[in-house]
Write an enzyme that holds these catalytic residues in place. Structure first.
Site, PDB file in Angstrom:
ATOM      1  N   TYR A  64      36.818  37.683  47.582  1.00  9.41           N
ATOM      2  CA  TYR A  64      36.224  38.922  47.089  1.00  9.41           C
ATOM      3  C   TYR A  64      36.912  40.152  47.660  1.00  9.41           C
ATOM      4  O   TYR A  64      37.581  40.098  48.679  1.00  9.41           O
ATOM      5  CB  TYR A  64      34.713  38.968  47.362  1.00  9.41           C
ATOM      6  CG  TYR A  64      34.316  39.063  48.814  1.00  9.41           C
ATOM      7  CD1 TYR A  64      34.143  40.304  49.431  1.00  9.41           C
ATOM      8  CD2 TYR A  64      34.082  37.931  49.572  1.00  9.41           C
ATOM      9  CE1 TYR A  64      33.760  40.398  50.763  1.00  9.41           C
ATOM     10  CE2 TYR A  64      33.692  38.016  50.892  1.00  9.41           C
ATOM     11  CZ  TYR A  64      33.526  39.254  51.483  1.00  9.41           C
ATOM     12  OH  TYR A  64      33.154  39.348  52.797  1.00  9.41           O
ATOM     13  N   CYS A  65      36.746  41.257  46.931  1.00  5.98           N
ATOM     14  CA  CYS A  65      37.268  42.554  47.344  1.00  5.98           C
ATOM     15  C   CYS A  65      36.260  43.613  46.913  1.00  5.98           C
ATOM     16  O   CYS A  65      35.080  43.325  46.747  1.00  5.98           O
ATOM     17  CB  CYS A  65      38.648  42.808  46.740  1.00  5.98           C
ATOM     18  SG  CYS A  65      38.636  42.938  44.936  1.00  5.98           S
ATOM     19  N   ARG A  66      36.709  44.813  46.700  1.00  9.01           N
ATOM     20  CA  ARG A  66      35.812  45.907  46.313  1.00  9.01           C
ATOM     21  C   ARG A  66      35.300  45.731  44.887  1.00  9.01           C
ATOM     22  O   ARG A  66      34.116  45.816  44.626  1.00  9.01           O
ATOM     23  CB  ARG A  66      36.552  47.238  46.468  1.00  9.01           C
ATOM     24  CG  ARG A  66      35.719  48.449  46.115  1.00  9.01           C
ATOM     25  CD  ARG A  66      36.493  49.743  46.423  1.00  9.01           C
ATOM     26  NE  ARG A  66      35.748  50.884  45.960  1.00  9.01           N
ATOM     27  CZ  ARG A  66      35.881  51.437  44.750  1.00  9.01           C
ATOM     28  NH1 ARG A  66      36.749  50.938  43.897  1.00  9.01           N
ATOM     29  NH2 ARG A  66      35.159  52.468  44.411  1.00  9.01           N
TER      30      ARG A  66
END
Length: 101
Positions: A64-66
């Site tokens: 995951y990221c932003r």
């Protein structure tokens, strides 16, 4: 590339399932808000500096990221390196919008 929704991930976590979470954001983003993932910024993954996740080689990894863009890139790199990544759709923006108090 496989993906998982925030709802599916939340259900796994709420059920106590062991989930390998990989946060590919920058350290300041991780400090601001995270869901307990191991931090390995995308730049390190691009350089194939994968020592921090070597123990996950044969396991599913939720990346995951932003917003889902960097984690998508990381997932492709990890897939090519023989890992089993699953991209979190919508990233931390979607997670915070739905679950953060």
């Amino acid at each position: 590339m496989n993906s998982i929704t925030i709802e599916e991930l939340k259900a796994k976590l709420d059920n106590g399932e062991e989930v390998n979470l990989l946060d590919v954001r920058e350290p300041d983003e991780h400090e601001e808000f995270n869901i307990g993932g191991r931090l390995v910024p995308l730049g390190e993954i691009r350089m194939m500096a994968l020592d921090d996740i070597e123990d996950w080689q044969n396991e599913e990894i939720v990346v995951y990221c932003r917003s889902g863009n960097r984690s998508g890139q990381a997932s492709l790199i990890l897939e090519q390196a023989g890992y089993s990544p699953v991209n979190l759709t919508g990233g931390m923006l979607a997670w915070q919008e739905k679950y953060a108090q």
